[in-house]
Design a protein around this motif. Structure first.
Motif, short mmCIF file in Angstrom:
data_model
loop_
_atom_site.label_atom_id
_atom_site.label_comp_id
_atom_site.label_asym_id
_atom_site.label_seq_id
_atom_site.Cartn_x
_atom_site.Cartn_y
_atom_site.Cartn_z
N VAL A 1 0.92 -1.14 0.11
CA VAL A 1 -0.09 0.05 -0.01
C VAL A 1 0.94 1.29 0.08
O VAL A 1 0.62 2.17 -0.71
N ALA A 2 1.80 1.42 0.65
CA ALA A 2 2.68 2.48 1.04
C ALA A 2 4.05 2.44 0.73
O ALA A 2 4.83 3.57 0.65
N GLY A 3 4.70 1.36 -0.03
CA GLY A 3 5.95 1.30 -0.22
C GLY A 3 6.93 1.02 0.99
O GLY A 3 6.43 0.88 2.13
N PRO A 4 8.21 0.96 0.94
CA PRO A 4 9.14 0.56 1.89
C PRO A 4 9.12 1.75 2.90
O PRO A 4 10.14 2.52 2.89
N ILE A 5 8.29 2.06 3.88
CA ILE A 5 8.45 3.03 5.00
C ILE A 5 9.55 2.72 5.98
O ILE A 5 9.32 1.54 6.74
N GLY A 6 10.63 3.39 6.22
CA GLY A 6 11.55 3.03 6.95
C GLY A 6 11.36 3.27 8.36
O GLY A 6 10.87 4.61 8.67
N PHE A 7 12.05 2.50 9.41
CA PHE A 7 12.44 2.68 10.53
C PHE A 7 11.23 2.82 11.66
O PHE A 7 11.59 2.86 12.89
N VAL A 8 10.18 2.69 11.09
CA VAL A 8 8.94 2.79 12.15
C VAL A 8 8.93 1.44 13.04
O VAL A 8 8.82 1.53 14.24
N GLY A 9 9.39 0.28 12.47
CA GLY A 9 9.59 -1.13 13.14
C GLY A 9 10.80 -0.97 14.21
O GLY A 9 10.63 -1.86 15.17
N LEU A 10 11.59 0.01 13.84
CA LEU A 10 12.68 0.17 14.87
C LEU A 10 12.46 1.07 16.11
O LEU A 10 12.72 0.99 17.36
N MET A 11 11.74 2.32 15.66
CA MET A 11 11.69 3.22 16.90
C MET A 11 10.37 2.76 17.96
O MET A 11 10.63 2.78 19.12
N VAL A 12 9.15 2.60 17.27
CA VAL A 12 7.87 2.24 18.24
C VAL A 12 8.30 1.14 19.10
O VAL A 12 7.90 1.39 20.20
N PRO A 13 8.90 -0.01 18.95
CA PRO A 13 9.06 -0.88 20.04
C PRO A 13 9.62 -0.17 21.20
O PRO A 13 9.26 -0.73 22.61
N HIS A 14 10.62 0.35 21.08
CA HIS A 14 11.31 0.93 22.20
C HIS A 14 10.69 1.97 22.96
O HIS A 14 10.98 2.02 24.32
N VAL A 15 10.04 2.73 22.22
CA VAL A 15 8.86 3.66 22.88
C VAL A 15 7.97 3.00 23.60
O VAL A 15 7.67 3.21 24.96
N ALA A 16 7.54 1.80 23.09
CA ALA A 16 6.49 1.17 23.79
C ALA A 16 7.01 0.42 25.26
O ALA A 16 6.29 0.27 25.93
N ARG A 17 8.24 -0.02 25.14
CA ARG A 17 8.81 -0.65 26.21
C ARG A 17 9.05 0.43 27.39
O ARG A 17 8.67 -0.09 28.36
N ALA A 18 9.43 1.57 27.01
CA ALA A 18 9.59 2.76 27.92
C ALA A 18 8.13 2.86 28.71
O ALA A 18 8.29 3.28 29.77
N LEU A 19 7.03 3.05 28.01
CA LEU A 19 5.92 3.00 28.43
C LEU A 19 4.98 2.08 29.21
O LEU A 19 4.31 2.02 30.20
N ILE A 20 5.26 0.76 28.53
CA ILE A 20 4.41 -0.25 29.06
C ILE A 20 5.27 -1.39 29.86
O ILE A 20 4.56 -1.82 30.85
N GLY A 21 6.64 -1.37 29.38
CA GLY A 21 7.29 -2.53 30.22
C GLY A 21 7.70 -3.63 29.09
O GLY A 21 7.83 -3.22 27.81
N THR A 22 7.80 -4.63 29.48
CA THR A 22 8.55 -5.81 28.58
C THR A 22 7.61 -7.03 28.29
O THR A 22 8.07 -8.01 27.87
N ASP A 23 6.37 -6.99 28.89
CA ASP A 23 5.55 -8.12 28.69
C ASP A 23 4.85 -7.73 27.39
O ASP A 23 4.12 -7.05 26.80
N TYR A 24 5.23 -8.93 26.18
CA TYR A 24 4.59 -8.91 24.81
C TYR A 24 3.46 -9.01 24.65
O TYR A 24 2.64 -8.48 23.72
#
Length: 330
Positions: free
Chosen positions: A249-272
């Motif tokens: 749909v959008a082409g190869p949009i970069g780095f979303v998958g890199l940044m977001v998990p780190h922000v989520a861990r800082a907010l939520i913790g480590t429970d997947y």
């Protein structure tokens, strides 16, 4: 859980801004409300919102969620904080398949459905990373996985550029798509990405508990009865499915998958089990906001959202790499 719930109104605000900001028409939140409650086909603002802005915002929501969760699963499987679809070549594999199809270098590929083409490209990249990086072995070597992913990423990007150069008639359109853009999205694209993203997110939710066990270590996971090989194969399938749907749909949009998990861990913790929905919400928010800001960069002209996410992600990648070096030194 309350922090995940707090992300929902943030998502709604981001969605509203994506619908109304940076338009040559005078779009307001009242128009959005009246569109939902009393659609008027003679109202020009309603027509703009329904035909242009709504499919774009919906696509940004699904694509952002798909890429963020794909990055989370990759980081969980490899236990590597630098893992993401754009860094490990999965997005580049899907992009290469699209370039071959769009430029008609291989005639029979051009007639296949776009999602299938991208799925095959992402699958090829995923399989190569899986075996070259040693993910089929126990224990895995994180550095080997990174080297395999980065090398394949550059290889696929070079082959993509070569394919575009060889077929210069469609070069401009393919190059624009390769930057990652939501500018020409329609409801047909939303219908394409939505069900496959939902299926990938369901698989990611199922992987929550196994990834929690894997976080304790491969040997301990196996001692506790976790199927390590099955988790890696299913996780790889989920990543390929999510990336293929997003890239279609959008082409190869970069780095979303890199940044977001780190922000989520800082907010939520480590429970997947909590990280998966948190990453889906944060990924959607990030891409909605990024797309809105990208429209404002050269307003009234449009700019690909991939430019903005790459600028943000490159700095974030350098920050993570530097932190890893400092941690290794201590």
């Amino acid at each position: 859980m309350w922090r995940i719930g707090a992300l929902v109104p943030v998502l709604l605000v981001a969605f509203g801004l994506a619908l109304t900001r940076y338009s040559q028409f005078d779009l307001r939140f009242q128009d959005v409300v009246s569109l939902v409650l009393a659609f008027d086909s003679a109202n020009l603002n309603h027509q703009v919102l329904l035909s242009l802005r709504l499919p774009r915002a919906l696509a940004a929501t699904f694509v952002g969620a798909a890429l963020a969760v794909a990055g989370l699963i990759m980081q969980g499987m490899t236990r590597n904080p630098l893992a993401s679809p754009s860094v490990f070549g999965v997005s580049a594999g899907a992009a290469l398949a699209f370039a071959i199809s769009a430029t008609e270098l291989i005639a029979w590929v051009a007639v296949l459905p776009l999602l299938l083409v991208n799925f095959c490209g992402a699958s090829l990249a995923g399989l190569l990373v899986f075996f070259l990086g040693g993910l089929h072995r126990t224990p895995i070597h994180p550095v080997r996985v990174v080297l395999a992913g980065v090398a394949l990423n550059f290889l696929f990007l070079s082959m993509t550029r070569g394919a575009v150069i060889l077929a210069d008639e469609n070069a401009y359109g393919v190059f624009h798509w390769l930057t990652g853009s939501l500018g020409n999205v329609t409801f047909a694209d939303v219908r394409l990405v939505a069900p496959w993203t939902a299926l990938g997110l369901a698989g990611a939710l199922w992987l929550g508990q196994p990834l929690n066990l894997l976080r304790l270590g491969e040997e301990r996971m196996q001692n506790l009865g976790g199927g390590l090989r099955q988790v890696r194969w299913l996780g790889s399938l989920v990543v390929v499915l999510l990336v293929a749907a997003a890239v279609s749909v959008a082409g190869p949009i970069g780095f979303v998958g890199l940044m977001v998990p780190h922000v989520a861990r800082a907010l939520i913790g480590t429970d997947y089990r909590l990280l998966v929905p948190a990453c889906a919400l944060l990924g959607a928010i990030l891409l909605l906001v990024s797309d809105t800001l990208a429209r404002g960069l050269r307003f009234p002209n449009d700019s690909p959202v991939g430019i903005l996410t790459t600028l943000l992600g490159a700095g974030f990648f350098l920050f993570l790499a530097r932190r890893r070096i400092l941690e290794a030194g201590t």
